[in-house]
Structure formats: structure tokens, C-alpha cells
Design a protein around this motif. Structure first.
Motif, PDB file in Angstrom:
ATOM      1  N   MET A   1       0.852  -1.175   0.000  1.00 12.67           N
ATOM      2  CA  MET A   1       0.000   0.000   0.000  1.00 12.67           C
ATOM      3  C   MET A   1       0.900   1.241   0.000  1.00 12.67           C
ATOM      4  N   PRO A   2       0.810   2.075  -1.046  1.00 16.18           N
ATOM      5  CA  PRO A   2       1.689   3.252  -1.116  1.00 16.18           C
ATOM      6  C   PRO A   2       1.263   4.344  -0.145  1.00 16.18           C
ATOM      7  N   LYS A   3       2.203   5.214   0.146  1.00 17.65           N
ATOM      8  CA  LYS A   3       1.910   6.413   0.930  1.00 17.65           C
ATOM      9  C   LYS A   3       1.610   7.546  -0.049  1.00 17.65           C
ATOM     10  N   LEU A   4       0.865   8.515   0.416  1.00 18.77           N
ATOM     11  CA  LEU A   4       0.504   9.633  -0.449  1.00 18.77           C
ATOM     12  C   LEU A   4       1.721  10.324  -1.062  1.00 18.77           C
ATOM     13  N   HIS A   5       2.811  10.420  -0.321  1.00 22.56           N
ATOM     14  CA  HIS A   5       3.977  11.138  -0.849  1.00 22.56           C
ATOM     15  C   HIS A   5       4.588  10.464  -2.075  1.00 22.56           C
ATOM     16  N   GLU A   6       4.232   9.200  -2.323  1.00 16.68           N
ATOM     17  CA  GLU A   6       4.703   8.524  -3.519  1.00 16.68           C
ATOM     18  C   GLU A   6       3.892   8.928  -4.752  1.00 16.68           C
ATOM     19  N   LEU A   7       2.696   9.467  -4.536  1.00 21.73           N
ATOM     20  CA  LEU A   7       1.786   9.810  -5.635  1.00 21.73           C
ATOM     21  C   LEU A   7       1.548  11.301  -5.803  1.00 21.73           C
ATOM     22  N   ALA A   8       1.858  12.079  -4.765  1.00 24.30           N
ATOM     23  CA  ALA A   8       1.465  13.488  -4.783  1.00 24.30           C
ATOM     24  C   ALA A   8       2.368  14.320  -3.887  1.00 24.30           C
TER      25      ALA A   8
ATOM     26  N   LYS B   1      -9.409  10.400   9.941  1.00 25.24           N
ATOM     27  CA  LYS B   1      -8.834   9.336  10.766  1.00 25.24           C
ATOM     28  C   LYS B   1      -7.318   9.499  10.877  1.00 25.24           C
ATOM     29  N   HIS B   2      -6.660   9.804   9.762  1.00 27.15           N
ATOM     30  CA  HIS B   2      -5.203   9.946   9.748  1.00 27.15           C
ATOM     31  C   HIS B   2      -4.738  11.140  10.599  1.00 27.15           C
TER      32      HIS B   2
ATOM     33  N   SER C   1       0.980  19.397   6.180  1.00 30.14           N
ATOM     34  CA  SER C   1       1.040  18.855   4.818  1.00 30.14           C
ATOM     35  C   SER C   1       1.921  17.608   4.776  1.00 30.14           C
ATOM     36  N   TYR C   2       3.010  17.612   5.529  1.00 34.09           N
ATOM     37  CA  TYR C   2       3.878  16.434   5.569  1.00 34.09           C
ATOM     38  C   TYR C   2       3.208  15.281   6.309  1.00 34.09           C
ATOM     39  N   ALA C   3       2.437  15.603   7.337  1.00 33.78           N
ATOM     40  CA  ALA C   3       1.696  14.561   8.059  1.00 33.78           C
ATOM     41  C   ALA C   3       0.690  13.895   7.129  1.00 33.78           C
ATOM     42  N   LEU C   4       0.007  14.683   6.315  1.00 37.86           N
ATOM     43  CA  LEU C   4      -0.952  14.112   5.361  1.00 37.86           C
ATOM     44  C   LEU C   4      -0.258  13.194   4.366  1.00 37.86           C
ATOM     45  N   LEU C   5       0.919  13.585   3.897  1.00 35.69           N
ATOM     46  CA  LEU C   5       1.629  12.779   2.899  1.00 35.69           C
ATOM     47  C   LEU C   5       2.099  11.421   3.436  1.00 35.69           C
ATOM     48  N   GLU C   6       2.083  11.242   4.734  1.00 33.78           N
ATOM     49  CA  GLU C   6       2.447   9.947   5.330  1.00 33.78           C
ATOM     50  C   GLU C   6       1.276   8.957   5.362  1.00 33.78           C
ATOM     51  N   MET C   7       0.097   9.402   4.920  1.00 36.83           N
ATOM     52  CA  MET C   7      -1.083   8.541   4.937  1.00 36.83           C
ATOM     53  C   MET C   7      -0.947   7.427   3.893  1.00 36.83           C
ATOM     54  N   ASN C   8      -1.284   6.204   4.296  1.00 41.43           N
ATOM     55  CA  ASN C   8      -1.316   5.071   3.364  1.00 41.43           C
ATOM     56  C   ASN C   8      -2.582   5.159   2.506  1.00 41.43           C
ATOM     57  N   VAL C   9      -2.434   4.892   1.225  1.00 46.04           N
ATOM     58  CA  VAL C   9      -3.612   4.859   0.337  1.00 46.04           C
ATOM     59  C   VAL C   9      -3.708   3.521  -0.335  1.00 46.04           C
TER      60      VAL C   9
END
Length: 100
Positions: free
Chosen positions: A1-8, A45-46, A92-100
Motif C-alpha cells: 500500500m503506497p503512501k501519499l507522498h509517492e503519488l502526490a 482518521k489519519h 502537509s507532511y503529516a498528510l503525505l504519510e497517509m497510506n492509500v
């Protein structure tokens, strides 16, 4: 499962006690996955315990972006907060650590 920072990537802004997070896909083909998986419920939730108020999401498909408006997220806002990140830039960095 990728993290958001890998996609955006993400940009943050603030207005009072509200943080605005713009999540922007690197590639157009990843935007539909962001729309599907970066939901208000998933972001809430994140970021639980950080964002204490409502979260609203706006879709900007022409920019491959989602914008999240996060109320009660800056400990009162820039002029009243005693927090280390009164502008919410690290959110913004905390959001990018979210798994998608």
C-alpha cells in the motif's frame, strides 16, 4: 500500500484556526486513486487529534488536485497559538504519510 507522498505533493495555507491542504498528484493517471482513497473520512482518521473540527474536500480535476479545508487545526491560529507550527506547514507532511 503506497503512501501519499509517492503519488502526490502537498501545499499548506492557513486562515485563522483553519488549515488548507492542497494535495496535487504528480501524474494524471494517479488522480482517480487520490479521489477514491483520500476521502474526508480517511484524512480525518489519519489526522485525528490534530484536526479537531470539520474537514471539507474540494476536487480540482483540471489540476489533478484535492483541497482539504481543516477547521480547528492550528491551536487557535497564528496570532494566538503557542504551538511550534502555528501556520500548519508540517500538517502537509503529516498528510503525505497517509497510506492509500
Amino acid at each position: 500500500m503506497p503512501k501519499l507522498h509517492e503519488l502526490a505533493h502537498c501545499r499548506a495555507g492557513d486562515k485563522g484556526d483553519t488549515s488548507i491542504l492542497s494535495l496535487i498528484a504528480y501524474r494524471t493517471e494517479d488522480y482517480p486513486m487520490l479521489v477514491e482513497r483520500a476521502t474526508v473520512d480517511a484524512v480525518k482518521k489519519h489526522l485525528q487529534g490534530i484536526v479537531l473540527g470539520e474537514i471539507r474536500r474540494y476536487e480540482l480535476p483540471g489540476l489533478w488536485a484535492l483541497q482539504f479545508v481543516c477547521e480547528r487545526s492550528l491551536n487557535g491560529g497564528v496570532t494566538t497559538s503557542l504551538g511550534l507550527d502555528a501556520h500548519g506547514k508540517s500538517l502537509s507532511y503529516a498528510l503525505l504519510e497517509m497510506n492509500v
